[in-house]
Design a protein around this motif. Structure first.
Motif, mmCIF file in Angstrom:
data_model
loop_
_atom_site.group_PDB
_atom_site.id
_atom_site.type_symbol
_atom_site.label_atom_id
_atom_site.label_comp_id
_atom_site.label_asym_id
_atom_site.label_seq_id
_atom_site.Cartn_x
_atom_site.Cartn_y
_atom_site.Cartn_z
ATOM 1 N N GLY A 32 1.195 -1.110 0.273
ATOM 2 C CA GLY A 32 -0.377 0.435 -0.360
ATOM 3 C C GLY A 32 0.814 1.352 0.133
ATOM 4 N N LEU A 33 0.345 2.389 -0.036
ATOM 5 C CA LEU A 33 0.889 4.093 -0.561
ATOM 6 C C LEU A 33 1.023 4.476 1.088
ATOM 7 N N ALA A 34 1.965 4.860 1.090
ATOM 8 C CA ALA A 34 2.513 5.060 2.208
ATOM 9 C C ALA A 34 2.106 6.270 2.413
ATOM 10 N N THR A 35 1.726 6.966 3.699
ATOM 11 C CA THR A 35 1.498 8.187 3.892
ATOM 12 C C THR A 35 2.230 9.342 4.915
ATOM 13 N N GLU A 36 2.270 8.684 5.821
ATOM 14 C CA GLU A 36 4.175 8.739 6.900
ATOM 15 C C GLU A 36 4.362 7.933 6.920
ATOM 16 N N GLU A 101 1.774 33.364 16.342
ATOM 17 C CA GLU A 101 1.000 32.141 16.151
ATOM 18 C C GLU A 101 0.953 32.180 14.314
ATOM 19 N N TRP A 102 1.077 30.890 14.002
ATOM 20 C CA TRP A 102 0.812 31.297 12.038
ATOM 21 C C TRP A 102 -0.830 30.685 12.909
ATOM 22 N N SER A 103 -1.190 29.984 11.175
ATOM 23 C CA SER A 103 -2.526 29.669 11.141
ATOM 24 C C SER A 103 -2.807 29.240 9.492
ATOM 25 N N GLY A 104 -3.696 28.719 9.567
ATOM 26 C CA GLY A 104 -3.444 27.756 7.955
ATOM 27 C C GLY A 104 -2.860 27.001 7.852
ATOM 28 N N TRP A 105 -2.278 27.097 6.306
ATOM 29 C CA TRP A 105 -1.461 26.202 6.093
ATOM 30 C C TRP A 105 -0.391 26.440 6.651
ATOM 31 N N LEU A 106 -0.205 27.315 6.841
ATOM 32 C CA LEU A 106 1.418 27.969 7.648
ATOM 33 C C LEU A 106 1.111 26.625 8.363
ATOM 34 N N LYS A 107 0.024 27.346 9.768
ATOM 35 C CA LYS A 107 0.752 26.466 10.998
ATOM 36 C C LYS A 107 0.596 25.162 10.926
ATOM 37 N N GLU A 108 -0.178 24.645 9.898
ATOM 38 C CA GLU A 108 -0.170 23.099 9.102
ATOM 39 C C GLU A 108 0.858 22.231 8.945
ATOM 40 N N LEU A 109 2.105 22.781 8.266
ATOM 41 C CA LEU A 109 2.845 23.317 8.105
ATOM 42 C C LEU A 109 4.515 23.116 8.833
ATOM 43 N N SER A 110 4.209 24.260 10.368
ATOM 44 C CA SER A 110 4.651 24.011 10.587
ATOM 45 C C SER A 110 5.083 23.168 11.797
ATOM 46 N N ASP A 111 3.291 22.306 11.964
ATOM 47 C CA ASP A 111 3.470 21.111 13.141
ATOM 48 C C ASP A 111 3.901 20.195 12.917
ATOM 49 N N ASP A 112 3.592 19.793 11.236
ATOM 50 C CA ASP A 112 3.766 18.671 11.109
ATOM 51 C C ASP A 112 5.884 18.626 11.182
ATOM 52 N N ASN A 114 7.457 19.951 13.039
ATOM 53 C CA ASN A 114 7.569 20.020 14.167
ATOM 54 C C ASN A 114 7.546 18.741 14.918
ATOM 55 N N ALA A 115 6.698 17.814 14.249
ATOM 56 C CA ALA A 115 6.045 16.652 15.299
ATOM 57 C C ALA A 115 6.849 15.660 14.376
ATOM 58 N N GLN A 116 7.172 15.881 12.740
ATOM 59 C CA GLN A 116 8.438 14.620 12.111
ATOM 60 C C GLN A 116 10.246 15.376 13.007
ATOM 61 N N LEU A 117 9.760 16.315 13.294
ATOM 62 C CA LEU A 117 11.552 16.495 14.326
ATOM 63 C C LEU A 117 11.361 16.057 15.229
ATOM 64 N N GLU A 118 10.123 15.939 16.776
ATOM 65 C CA GLU A 118 9.903 14.845 17.457
ATOM 66 C C GLU A 118 10.431 14.000 17.734
ATOM 67 N N GLY A 119 9.643 13.380 16.363
ATOM 68 C CA GLY A 119 10.221 11.900 16.162
ATOM 69 C C GLY A 119 11.154 11.484 16.011
ATOM 70 N N ASN A 175 10.275 25.058 7.741
ATOM 71 C CA ASN A 175 8.629 25.201 10.109
ATOM 72 C C ASN A 175 9.173 27.261 9.478
ATOM 73 N N PRO A 176 8.197 27.368 9.591
ATOM 74 C CA PRO A 176 7.368 28.794 10.046
ATOM 75 C C PRO A 176 8.616 29.558 11.254
ATOM 76 N N ALA A 177 8.316 28.472 12.040
ATOM 77 C CA ALA A 177 8.614 29.005 13.143
ATOM 78 C C ALA A 177 9.688 29.097 13.451
ATOM 79 N N GLN A 178 11.090 28.088 13.099
ATOM 80 C CA GLN A 178 12.063 27.297 12.569
ATOM 81 C C GLN A 178 13.130 29.559 12.139
ATOM 82 N N MET A 179 11.766 29.668 10.437
ATOM 83 C CA MET A 179 12.444 30.351 9.470
ATOM 84 C C MET A 179 13.503 32.066 9.974
#
Length: 265
Positions: A32-36, A101-112, A114-119, A175-179
């Motif tokens: 199957g196709l991996a999404t994450e 704090e960012w909103s919309g797709w910028l927040k989603e990009l930042s959250d994604d 950060n989640a990858q980095l934490e992993g 990552n907008p938060a890191q920029m």
């Protein structure tokens, strides 16, 4: 300028291809196709992309390794580079706290991101792809290739070229938060490269910065802000800033006095 854009495009293309290959292999193995991707597969992807980038830039002659700087025994410069990096952490986090704090797709990009980095932070091998490989790869690309070409393009506008390379460096973090933090570091790393003609001091600074981030994640259990590290209240914040500046400012003064030019790597 065209060369700088080419180098950044090649850097991003290698990253994309590495992700595509690892996702393809993961999908074949698990069906199957991996999404994450799980963190361990992200580590494999980052190792592949890092090694492929180094080989590409060396093979094409876009960035060159040289022992000339190390042969000058710049141990004092490397030591002060590490000290400067440690002294810049609290001021950088303090300034980052003023960013809305960012909103919309910028927040989603930042959250994604950060989640990858934490992993990556939480699994064996994470230190290698956070603090060991990125300093070498990113200094080779953004100082040893991009900034070098920009300085050759506009030699009379060195600080403008350093700022432009720092902007590129900030944007590729995705990552907008890191920029903002990445941009400020990019300015300092660009200045160090301009003064020495070598990526080695930048690699030392970059390694210390990323190692400190890795250590703080584990020591303070994934801190989300400066308050999580030093505690609440104005007094601890001011003391932390003062202490950090007492480290950072002397380190920059020492670097300014000790950095000597050498053959460009």
């Amino acid at each position: 300028m065209k060369k700088a854009i080419l180098y950044i495009f090649a850097f991003l293309a290698v990253n994309f291809l590495a992700q595509f290959l690892i996702i393809l292999v993961y999908s074949i193995v698990h069906g199957g196709l991996a999404t994450e991707l799980p963190p361990i597969w992200n580590i494999a992807m980052l190792v592949l992309y890092s090694l492929a980038t180094i080989l590409l830039f060396m093979k094409m002659g876009w960035a060159k390794w040289s022992r000339s700087y190390i042969r000058s025994h710049p141990w004092d410069v490397l030591a002060w580079s590490v000290v400067a990096s440690l002294g810049a952490i609290v001021p950088s986090l303090f300034l980052q706290g003023f960013i809305p704090e960012w909103s919309g797709w910028l927040k989603e990009l930042s959250d994604d991101t950060n989640a990858q980095l934490e992993g990556l932070m939480s699994v064996p091998g994470g230190y290698m792809v956070i603090a060991l490989l990125p300093p070498v790869v990113e200094e080779m690309v953004f100082r040893g290739a991009v900034l070098k070409s920009l300085l050759r393009w506009k030699p009379g506008h060195s600080w403008a070229m350093i700022a432009l390379s720092a902007l590129f460096f900030a944007l590729i973090h995705m990552n907008p938060a890191q920029m903002p933090h990445a941009f400020l570091i990019g300015l300092l790393l660009g200045w160090m490269y301009k003064r020495t003609g070598s990526i080695v001091p930048g690699v030392a600074y970059h390694w210390a910065n990323n190692t400190a981030a890795y250590a703080m994640y584990h020591l303070f259990y994934n801190p989300q802000s400066l308050t999580d590290i030093i505690g609440p209240g104005t007094r601890p914040l001011l003391l932390a800033l003062l202490f950090s500046l007492c480290i950072l400012v002397p380190a920059l003064i020492q670097l300014n006095a000790r950095m000597k030019p050498t053959k460009t790597e």
